[in-house]
Design a protein around this motif. Sequence first.
Motif, short mmCIF file in Angstrom:
data_model
loop_
_atom_site.label_atom_id
_atom_site.label_comp_id
_atom_site.label_asym_id
_atom_site.label_seq_id
_atom_site.Cartn_x
_atom_site.Cartn_y
_atom_site.Cartn_z
N ARG A 99 2.34 -0.94 0.75
CA ARG A 99 1.68 -0.75 2.04
C ARG A 99 0.41 0.30 1.71
N ASP A 100 0.52 0.55 1.42
CA ASP A 100 -0.94 1.42 1.13
C ASP A 100 -1.82 1.24 -0.05
N SER A 101 -1.31 0.08 -1.58
CA SER A 101 -2.05 -0.53 -1.28
C SER A 101 -2.55 -1.62 -0.66
N ALA A 102 -1.73 -1.72 -0.61
CA ALA A 102 -2.74 -3.43 1.05
C ALA A 102 -3.74 -2.44 1.29
N VAL A 103 -3.10 -1.64 2.20
CA VAL A 103 -4.28 -1.31 3.23
C VAL A 103 -5.34 -0.21 2.51
N ASN A 104 -5.29 0.11 1.45
CA ASN A 104 -6.65 0.04 0.56
C ASN A 104 -7.30 -0.45 0.76
N TYR A 105 -6.87 -1.88 0.48
CA TYR A 105 -7.50 -2.73 -0.97
C TYR A 105 -7.44 -3.25 0.44
N LEU A 106 -7.72 -3.09 1.41
CA LEU A 106 -8.37 -4.14 2.80
C LEU A 106 -9.70 -3.90 2.92
N GLN A 107 -8.80 -2.45 2.75
CA GLN A 107 -10.27 -1.59 3.82
C GLN A 107 -11.60 -1.25 2.93
N HIS A 108 -11.20 -1.14 1.87
CA HIS A 108 -12.83 -1.02 0.82
C HIS A 108 -12.65 -2.67 0.66
#
Length: 300
Positions: A75-84
Amino acid sequence: MNFSQLRCFIYVVDNLSFTVAARKLDFSQSAISKNIKELEKEVNVKLLDRSPHKLMVTDAGKYFYQIALDILKKRDSAVNYLQHRSASADLTQIRIGMSANPLEHYVIPLFLQKFNLQCKDYDFTFIINFLVDYLSQLQERKIDLALLTSDVIKDSDDVIFKPYVPVKYWVALPFGHPLEKYETISLNQLCRQKILLPYTDRSLPDIYRLNQTVLSKLGPDQIKWVDEYFLMYDFIKARQGIGIIPNFCINKNINFVSYRPLKYKSIYYYGLTYLKDDKPGSVGCISTALEQVIRKNIIN
């Protein structure tokens, strides 16, 4: 089941304490307890055994912990990727794994300032690696680089390791402690002292070996285990013991501690690693900038 419940459960298991989990998550203790109870109700199984004096993880809880951890990491990896992705579409993404110890917390902003003066075409993401699974994260392309010690990857032949500084251990003392009069400190001189040691397993071989050496020399009654170096500094400030800290975790700018080298030999190094077959762009410039700020701020 929601992410908040999973995060509360993971922090309680990691620290074996509702109080510590609440402080780290900035929750009330009752909120932590409520999330855990709702989670246990939903999965219909007891995850934690609670008693007035001890908290233990059940077998079901140990199994569920790994599942919860994997869910949150994804979840954290997906959110981080999408935000950046949208904000930094024209920049080269560099993901650096780190353990978030006191030294790294201090030098990372210095590194970013230094590197951005030289090159503005990179966007850095720092991924906290609590489980020290650097190799799997590198191999799965979840990170590009990792700050670590050479003992963690000594058996791997598919990475390149760039050593920055040799690992050395220091005794951290509150100001005014009687041991301050010595230039170096041996294990024998630590007898009858309350010693603060970082709790770790064999994933950090050198620190684990040191812990076992100190434990066998002094005995368990003299040892207080802490789960991170920030907490160790809290105990030292409260004069609840003296700490043994590797140089790559020491923030020398903390102003209530003095340090003396421990007479203990380590053969390892602290530095940067990355996969041989997946060298990220400008790794030389990144490594040089990191090495410069670390060497300038480390006690060696």
